[in-house]
Design an enzyme around this catalytic site. Sequence first.
Site, PDB file in Angstrom:
ATOM      1  N   THR A 252       3.246   6.917  -5.881  1.00  0.00           N
ATOM      2  CA  THR A 252       3.785   6.848  -7.234  1.00  0.00           C
ATOM      3  C   THR A 252       4.840   5.756  -7.421  1.00  0.00           C
ATOM      4  O   THR A 252       5.148   5.383  -8.549  1.00  0.00           O
ATOM      5  CB  THR A 252       4.400   8.198  -7.663  1.00  0.00           C
ATOM      6  OG1 THR A 252       5.467   8.542  -6.761  1.00  0.00           O
ATOM      7  CG2 THR A 252       3.341   9.298  -7.644  1.00  0.00           C
ATOM      8  N   ASP A 253       5.398   5.221  -6.329  1.00  0.00           N
ATOM      9  CA  ASP A 253       6.472   4.225  -6.471  1.00  0.00           C
ATOM     10  C   ASP A 253       6.030   3.004  -7.267  1.00  0.00           C
ATOM     11  O   ASP A 253       6.779   2.493  -8.105  1.00  0.00           O
ATOM     12  CB  ASP A 253       6.973   3.775  -5.091  1.00  0.00           C
ATOM     13  CG  ASP A 253       7.916   4.780  -4.466  1.00  0.00           C
ATOM     14  OD1 ASP A 253       8.343   5.714  -5.158  1.00  0.00           O
ATOM     15  OD2 ASP A 253       8.234   4.622  -3.268  1.00  0.00           O
TER      16      ASP A 253
ATOM     17  N   THR B 290       2.295   9.523  -1.280  1.00  0.00           N
ATOM     18  CA  THR B 290       2.724  10.900  -1.011  1.00  0.00           C
ATOM     19  C   THR B 290       1.555  11.864  -0.985  1.00  0.00           C
ATOM     20  O   THR B 290       1.545  12.824  -0.213  1.00  0.00           O
ATOM     21  CB  THR B 290       3.749  11.347  -2.068  1.00  0.00           C
ATOM     22  OG1 THR B 290       4.896  10.491  -1.991  1.00  0.00           O
ATOM     23  CG2 THR B 290       4.190  12.784  -1.846  1.00  0.00           C
TER      24      THR B 290
ATOM     25  N   SER C  48       3.337   3.262  -1.181  1.00  0.00           N
ATOM     26  CA  SER C  48       3.050   2.199  -2.162  1.00  0.00           C
ATOM     27  C   SER C  48       4.184   1.194  -2.300  1.00  0.00           C
ATOM     28  O   SER C  48       3.989   0.114  -2.870  1.00  0.00           O
ATOM     29  CB  SER C  48       2.696   2.795  -3.527  1.00  0.00           C
ATOM     30  OG  SER C  48       3.815   3.415  -4.128  1.00  0.00           O
TER      31      SER C  48
END
Length: 328
Positions: free
Chosen positions: A89-90, A12, A56
């Site tokens: 961030t995933d 992101t 990610s």
Amino acid sequence: MKKIKVITTGGTIAMGEDKSTHQIVPKLSGEELLSHVPQLKNMAKLDLIQYTNLDSSQLTPQMIWDLAKLVEGSLAEEEISGVLITHGTDTLEETAYLLDLLLDTTKPVVITGALRSFNQLSSDGEANLVQSLQTIIEPHSKNKGVLVVLNNQIHAARFVSKLHTNKLTAFSSVNTGPIGYIDHCGVNYFYDLTKQITIRPEKLEERIEIIKLSIGSDDKLIQAALDYGYKGLILEGFGLGTLPKNISSGLIRAKEEEIPIVVTSRCLEGRVYNLYGASIGGANIAKMDIIFAGNLNSTKARLALMLLLGEGLSKNEIRRYFGFKLKM
């Protein structure tokens, strides 16, 4: 002025809006990302590598294995004082933990990302990049393993998890709290960490999967995984690590085939251990050669098992790692 290696992987923090679909998609190259935060060049000399530019959720353990080699090579350069990695961030917590187990260095390695892209209101990417660089150049950041810096907080890779889908406060170290924070006075640490062990197999064993259990679960997924040739399984059990009796046949088969079964908890906090004597509670689980994962969650236990099986360790050796060798 210190020289810092910056490795961008996407996420992101490097995304923007697609004008036709109004969805957030990969947009910024590594150079474009850094150009959004000109303040960084006044803080350190930056040496940029764009490793990839992916959401990610599309990364794989093998890609992180290769990233570890890239980071290791960067840290070996005498003039490099630390490494900053930008990441979606995933799966950020998984990359951080795998790197923490693979890398043996006293130099700071920091991973950061963003919950909002640069085109969104209250984007957090700029602050996270600045604070990550602050953390790397802080002398007290040495010898702390891989760190995650987001939302003014510093987390140890072994503790941090993403607990919310999109809040700026999405990341937390649920059992311990953050290791430190960044404010107007600089970087502050609450406590020191015991050094993490390093596991360096020649390859990863990726044939490991997670099965989440719920009330009334049976062993069909366990049996299917064994049929498909998986070399290890992570079970998310209840509470302290109890499991439903309906999966007993699958556990017995796994024991007979020497397939390690590692039990974690679906609870967010606490650890699993051998206590309950229900029909297939912790005490009886132990008889089935089950391995308890301490306070590791299922995703981190899976990564640790990939490395340990890649090392060719026996089940008893793996049990010792989860029992006391891995720092949790």
